[in-house]
Design a protein around this motif. Structure first.
Motif, mmCIF file in Angstrom:
data_model
loop_
_atom_site.group_PDB
_atom_site.id
_atom_site.type_symbol
_atom_site.label_atom_id
_atom_site.label_comp_id
_atom_site.label_asym_id
_atom_site.label_seq_id
_atom_site.Cartn_x
_atom_site.Cartn_y
_atom_site.Cartn_z
ATOM 1 N N ASN A 364 52.817 43.519 49.640
ATOM 2 C CA ASN A 364 52.240 43.924 48.303
ATOM 3 C C ASN A 364 52.935 43.441 47.186
ATOM 4 O O ASN A 364 52.342 43.298 45.896
ATOM 5 C CB ASN A 364 52.542 45.530 48.553
ATOM 6 N N MET A 365 54.237 43.404 47.157
ATOM 7 C CA MET A 365 55.149 42.785 46.201
ATOM 8 C C MET A 365 54.888 41.421 45.905
ATOM 9 O O MET A 365 54.586 41.005 44.403
ATOM 10 C CB MET A 365 56.612 42.953 46.514
ATOM 11 N N VAL A 366 54.508 40.621 46.801
ATOM 12 C CA VAL A 366 54.327 39.181 46.434
ATOM 13 C C VAL A 366 52.944 38.978 45.794
ATOM 14 O O VAL A 366 52.357 38.513 44.872
ATOM 15 C CB VAL A 366 54.285 38.356 47.787
ATOM 16 N N GLY A 367 51.872 40.098 46.557
ATOM 17 C CA GLY A 367 50.754 40.033 45.807
ATOM 18 C C GLY A 367 50.610 40.513 44.340
ATOM 19 O O GLY A 367 50.078 39.817 43.432
ATOM 20 N N ARG A 368 51.471 41.462 43.935
ATOM 21 C CA ARG A 368 51.623 41.810 42.566
ATOM 22 C C ARG A 368 52.142 40.549 41.836
ATOM 23 O O ARG A 368 51.709 40.312 40.471
ATOM 24 C CB ARG A 368 52.424 43.082 42.382
ATOM 25 N N LEU A 369 53.049 40.157 42.480
ATOM 26 C CA LEU A 369 53.869 38.976 41.557
ATOM 27 C C LEU A 369 52.770 37.823 41.330
ATOM 28 O O LEU A 369 52.612 37.252 40.172
ATOM 29 C CB LEU A 369 54.975 38.462 42.350
ATOM 30 N N VAL A 370 52.080 37.566 42.279
ATOM 31 C CA VAL A 370 51.179 36.432 42.197
ATOM 32 C C VAL A 370 49.832 36.917 41.095
ATOM 33 O O VAL A 370 49.457 35.781 40.288
ATOM 34 C CB VAL A 370 50.329 35.981 43.350
ATOM 35 N N THR A 371 49.572 38.148 41.182
ATOM 36 C CA THR A 371 48.579 38.610 40.139
ATOM 37 C C THR A 371 49.216 38.172 38.621
ATOM 38 O O THR A 371 48.425 37.663 37.906
ATOM 39 C CB THR A 371 48.544 40.188 40.022
ATOM 40 N N LEU A 372 50.398 38.546 38.425
ATOM 41 C CA LEU A 372 51.215 38.297 37.103
ATOM 42 C C LEU A 372 51.018 36.667 36.687
ATOM 43 O O LEU A 372 50.886 36.362 35.571
ATOM 44 C CB LEU A 372 52.686 38.864 37.046
ATOM 45 N N ILE A 373 51.504 35.974 37.852
ATOM 46 C CA ILE A 373 51.741 34.309 37.617
ATOM 47 C C ILE A 373 50.173 34.138 37.292
ATOM 48 O O ILE A 373 49.901 33.229 36.458
ATOM 49 C CB ILE A 373 52.248 33.718 38.752
ATOM 50 N N GLY A 374 49.128 34.549 38.076
ATOM 51 C CA GLY A 374 47.922 34.013 37.883
ATOM 52 C C GLY A 374 47.354 34.251 36.586
ATOM 53 O O GLY A 374 46.722 33.482 36.099
#
Length: 519
Positions: A364-374
């Motif tokens: 979930n943490m990686v998913g949130r981080l990818v959302t920010l980078i995207g």
């Protein structure tokens, strides 16, 4: 349209819309289990969530404005893109969805990994990430940014940032569940406001019969002759299926609500609901353009048809509601795209290649981080697109998407319908096939002097590219010495309801009736 059209009441209504939207997003996120996955809503989505989410992802403000513009210039013929879709949504419901749900996958690259192996999954994951960032995020932001810049008189980067902050908030807070729940609210609002616009417009024209009398007769025909430059019937019949299969059956952003269905029954009822909602596209988005032609035939720029109707027909307060709806369309599309992006990167790249045993909190943490980078990447691309002057870039990119579809459609169709398709054939179509299709697309859009000849309609060209790729894949598969067969889990058939089948038959009868009536 500028901010002086927005009165105090309009601003207040816009503020109320955002407060309700945020409240629904926060409420939906509390429904998610504390350590549950962000990506598939814990397989809890019901038919109405799925239907509204798929339709909401499909409807952007650029589509609203482009549909009204097409209605103003050509009538209902562009409605083929909405009505013909029911065939491919049905294909998703009865051919693709049972296989996706049977395989219990998070993403479509993961499904193709089961069919063709890890190499295909890797290629498809990066392919999907690139198309989401370019076509779903950057283009939607560019189109929406133009609209918001016109209305609120703020620079492109700021309008893109505002939209992304709202969309990323839901995606990071509650994942797909929050996106799906807010989509229901936003799409109901969209239907209500668009319907009021049509009713007020029809009243101003003098009713349906007066409208028919005031516009050319061919405005009510769905199939134009093959000599028609914009909408010839044969390229639509042959070419749309290529884009239809890619868009409705194999695109992660579109299919993710179905992957998150409670069971197959809810998935099939949800896709059926999407099919019924697509009928409304002509009435809610194209008809305002036709009414605008009857009321304001001297309008110079057809792209202004939708906003011209809003300015001239709606009282104070309703204008704010329209901008709430246009923002709703943007947030819906961007939210779905951000969730799809974080799902594909996290599950297909991070978990599969770097951290196979990652705990759910880390995923979930990686998913949130990818959302920010995207989101950050999308802003950079949006500003870059905006900086290129002198091109109608939105139309150019839309055409390019027609050349992205053939490789994906070919790989999924052969992968599911022909067991002898090999990994080498699939990887060839996704790599060499994509380069070939995009090269043809660039030559089609910007032909050099030595290539000046009458090109076929881009839909027909899309079909021809699809046929070439399918033929190449068949030849490669038949001559391939590596005959490794990957076993896909059997399609799921439990919970396939008679109600879903009955509703799909009813939808088919209605669609055929509409096509007969409008020809």
């Amino acid at each position: 349209m500028n901010t002086h059209y927005m009165q105090s009441l309009d601003w207040m209504i816009l503020a109320i819309y955002f407060i309700i939207l945020l409240a629904i997003g926060v409420w939906a996120s509390t429904k998610r289990k504390k350590e549950g996955s962000l990506f598939l809503a814990e397989h809890s989505l019901r038919w109405h969530h799925i239907g509204f989410s798929m339709w909401g992802t499909n409807v952007g403000p650029s589509m609203l404005i482009a549909s009204a513009s097409a209605g103003f210039t050509t009538g209902i013929v562009s409605g083929n893109y909405a009505w013909y879709a029911f065939v491919f949504i049905a294909l998703l419901a009865f051919v693709f969805a049972p296989r996706y749900l049977g395989a219990k996958v998070h993403t479509l690259p993961e499904f193709m990994g089961l069919r063709f192996g890890q190499s295909t999954r890797n290629i498809l994951a990066w392919y999907t990430i690139a198309t989401i960032i370019i076509s779903w995020l950057a283009l939607t932001l560019f189109a929406g940014g133009i609209l918001i810049r016109q209305v609120f008189d703020i620079p492109m980067w700021m309008s893109a940032l505002v939209l992304l902050i709202i969309s990323a908030f839901f995606t990071m807070l509650g994942g797909l569940k929050a996106v799906a729940y807010t989509n229901v609210y936003q799409m109901i609002l969209l239907i209500v406001v668009s319907l009021i616009l049509v009713i007020v417009g029809l009243d101003r024209v003098g009713g349906v019969s007066a409208l028919v009398a005031k516009v050319p007769a061919d405005y009510w025909v769905m199939f134009k002759p093959n000599t028609d430059e914009a909408f010839p019937w044969l390229p639509i019949i042959l070419g749309y299926p290529v884009m239809g299969i890619w868009f409705w059956c194999t695109d992660q952003s579109m299919v993710q609500p179905v992957l998150a269905a409670k069971d197959l029954r809810e998935g099939q009822l949800g896709t059926n609901f999407t099919g019924w909602l697509k009928i409304l596209d002509v009435a809610l988005y194209i008809l305002p353009g036709i009414i605008c032609f009857a009321l304001f035939p001297t309008l110079e720029n057809p792209d202004e048809a939708y906003l011209t109707m809003v300015e001239n027909l709606f009282p104070v307060g309703m204008v704010g509601l329209v901008f709430a709806v246009l923002t709703a369309c943007l947030v819906s599309t961007i939210g779905s795209a951000l969730n799809a992006l974080s799902t594909v990167f996290t599950m297909d790249v991070y978990v599969k290649n770097f951290k196979p045993g990652a705990p759910q909190w880390e995923i979930n943490m990686v998913g949130r981080l990818v959302t920010l980078i995207g989101a950050a990447l999308a802003i950079v691309l949006t500003i870059a697109i905006d900086a290129i002057k002198g091109l109608n870039l939105f139309n150019v990119f839309q055409s390019v998407l027609g050349f992205i579809a053939p490789p994906m459609a070919a790989v999924f169709v052969l992968g599911i319908f022909w067991k002898r398709t090999t990994t080498r054939a699939a990887n060839f179509a996704l790599t060499v096939g994509t380069i070939f299709c995009l090269t043809v697309g660039i030559l089609y859009l910007w032909p050099p002097e030595w290539l000046q000849f009458p090109w076929p309609h881009f839909m027909l060209l899309s079909f021809e590219l699809f046929v070439i790729l399918v033929a190449s894949m068949v030849v490669i598969s038949l001559t391939d010495k590596d005959k490794t067969v990957y076993e896909i889990p059997a399609p799921v058939h439990e919970n396939q309801s008679r109600l879903a089948i009955g509703l799909w038959i009813a939808l088919a009868v209605v669609m055929i009736g509409l096509y007969i009536y409008f020809n």
